[in-house]
Scaffold this active site. Structure first.
Site, PDB file in Angstrom:
ATOM      1  N   HIS A   1       1.832   4.538  -3.011  1.00 29.34           N
ATOM      2  CA  HIS A   1       2.043   6.225  -2.998  1.00 29.34           C
ATOM      3  C   HIS A   1       3.326   6.488  -3.779  1.00 29.34           C
ATOM      4  O   HIS A   1       3.530   7.510  -4.420  1.00 29.34           O
ATOM      5  CB  HIS A   1       2.244   6.512  -1.532  1.00 29.34           C
ATOM      6  CG  HIS A   1       0.963   6.604  -0.537  1.00 29.34           C
ATOM      7  ND1 HIS A   1      -0.261   7.414  -1.121  1.00 29.34           N
ATOM      8  CD2 HIS A   1       0.696   5.903   0.308  1.00 29.34           C
ATOM      9  CE1 HIS A   1      -1.179   7.277  -0.398  1.00 29.34           C
ATOM     10  NE2 HIS A   1      -0.666   6.364   0.658  1.00 29.34           N
TER      11      HIS A   1
ATOM     12  N   HIS B   1       0.710  -1.188  -0.011  1.00 31.56           N
ATOM     13  CA  HIS B   1      -0.050   0.016  -0.146  1.00 31.56           C
ATOM     14  C   HIS B   1       0.632   1.299   0.036  1.00 31.56           C
ATOM     15  O   HIS B   1       0.639   2.215  -0.718  1.00 31.56           O
ATOM     16  CB  HIS B   1      -1.072  -0.027   1.226  1.00 31.56           C
ATOM     17  CG  HIS B   1      -1.583   1.299   1.244  1.00 31.56           C
ATOM     18  ND1 HIS B   1      -3.057   1.305   0.881  1.00 31.56           N
ATOM     19  CD2 HIS B   1      -1.518   2.377   1.807  1.00 31.56           C
ATOM     20  CE1 HIS B   1      -3.433   2.418   1.201  1.00 31.56           C
ATOM     21  NE2 HIS B   1      -2.726   3.333   1.590  1.00 31.56           N
ATOM     22  N   GLU B   2       1.928   1.148   0.768  1.00 29.89           N
ATOM     23  CA  GLU B   2       2.702   2.313   0.741  1.00 29.89           C
ATOM     24  C   GLU B   2       3.605   2.538  -0.369  1.00 29.89           C
ATOM     25  O   GLU B   2       3.655   3.648  -0.819  1.00 29.89           O
ATOM     26  CB  GLU B   2       3.773   2.391   2.168  1.00 29.89           C
ATOM     27  CG  GLU B   2       3.095   2.347   3.269  1.00 29.89           C
ATOM     28  CD  GLU B   2       1.875   3.498   3.675  1.00 29.89           C
ATOM     29  OE1 GLU B   2       2.336   4.604   3.211  1.00 29.89           O
ATOM     30  OE2 GLU B   2       0.999   3.265   4.341  1.00 29.89           O
TER      31      GLU B   2
ATOM     32  N   GLU C   1      -6.017   6.971  -1.602  1.00 31.66           N
ATOM     33  CA  GLU C   1      -6.033   5.702  -0.600  1.00 31.66           C
ATOM     34  C   GLU C   1      -6.654   4.252  -1.494  1.00 31.66           C
ATOM     35  O   GLU C   1      -6.113   3.186  -1.426  1.00 31.66           O
ATOM     36  CB  GLU C   1      -6.730   5.582   0.707  1.00 31.66           C
ATOM     37  CG  GLU C   1      -5.983   6.587   1.660  1.00 31.66           C
ATOM     38  CD  GLU C   1      -4.473   6.178   2.048  1.00 31.66           C
ATOM     39  OE1 GLU C   1      -4.497   5.199   2.341  1.00 31.66           O
ATOM     40  OE2 GLU C   1      -3.661   7.091   1.966  1.00 31.66           O
TER      41      GLU C   1
END
Length: 290
Positions: free
Chosen positions: A134, A130-131, A178
């Site tokens: 970004h 998930h990170e 997100e």
């Protein structure tokens, strides 16, 4: 990891970017000068500050330090076709993870120890992925701006009034971003239940409760949340509830990722991968033809 996974060779951010993220990003790009201001003036200073903070107060993961976490990071980067950032583990009682998502000299991810204690290895990798999302999507400019606006609103007496409208637009973008990064987590884990389980534990988990949680019941809960929109009052209350949040509510994120896992777009992304990675067959990180 004990399963084979597809490596998404040549993966681009727009291959998996959520439509809401794309729309919100295009809206922010209409505001002149933001990109240049943040990239050239704010980010270099912030990047160095956070680098020093991490080195001083966290543990840097490597092949010699917490190698099992390093392996999860390296595999996730291979799948997303992304250079590996630094990964730090920080002692903290609140389950959380974050990244400074700037394409600079020291991109990094930080995961709190409380989150590590709550999750399985696959779920930890979902957090890492998930990170990484970004970083892959170059969310740096507006994430940095969102943090600065939040600081201004909280520290300056007139800050909340001056930035209120702009803050709402930025927070809307952050929530949409997100959704994109949850998709990155799915692309790495290649199992929607892992991502949904992670979101469930973030909603109401603890080290003692986590093994007792029921994922199917949580997904039913997500469908109940959708049903609230069937009334005008219910939809209004949902909008008021989320307008000042930095993340969409977990049940909505679980519903979104469950639906995307069944979509044609997701299946096509997996099928276009030409290489499969099997870390059990070759613990050193094997590559073989699909």
């Amino acid at each position: 990891m004990d399963i084979s996974k597809t490596l998404l060779v040549g993966l681009k951010a727009d291959h998996f970017r959520h439509p809401l993220d794309l729309k919100a990003t295009q809206a922010l790009k209409q505001l002149p000068g933001l990109d240049i201001l943040v990239r050239n003036l704010v980010s270099p200073i912030a990047e160095q500050f956070f680098y020093l903070e991490n080195i001083a107060s966290s543990v840097l993961v490597s092949d010699r330090q917490l190698p099992h976490l390093h392996k999860l990071l390296q595999e996730a980067c291979r799948i997303l076709d992304l250079e590996s950032p630094q990964l730090y583990i920080r002692q903290h009682p609140v389950p959380n993870a974050y990244t400074f998502a700037m394409r600079g000299k020291q991109p990094f991810i930080v995961i709190h120890t409380a989150l590590i204690e709550l999750l399985t290895p696959s779920e930890i990798q979902a957090v890492i992925a998930h990170e990484l999302g970004h970083l892959k999507c170059d969310h740096s400019v507006y994430l940095t701006l969102a943090n600065l606006i939040a600081l201004a609103a909280s520290q300056l007496p007139m800050g909340a009034v001056l930035v209120q409208n702009f803050q709402s637009q930025i927070l809307e973008w952050v929530r949409c971003a997100e959704f994109t990064c949850d998709r990155a987590a799915l692309l790495v884990t290649q199992d929607a239940k892992v991502v949904a389980s992670l979101l469930m534990k973030l909603s109401g988990g603890s080290p003692s409760l986590a093994p007792q949680l029921n994922l199917e019941a949580f997904l039913e809960q997500a469908r109940s949340y959708d049903a609230i929109s069937n009334s005008q009052i219910g939809e209004m209350l949902k909008q008021v509830r989320t307008s000042e949040m930095t993340h969409p509510v977990p049940v909505l994120r679980a519903r979104e990722i469950d639906q995307w896992a069944s979509s044609r777009d997701y299946q096509q992304l997996l099928h276009r991968g030409s290489i499969q990675y099997n870390s059990e067959a070759n613990p050193k990180g094997g590559w073989r033809n699909w």
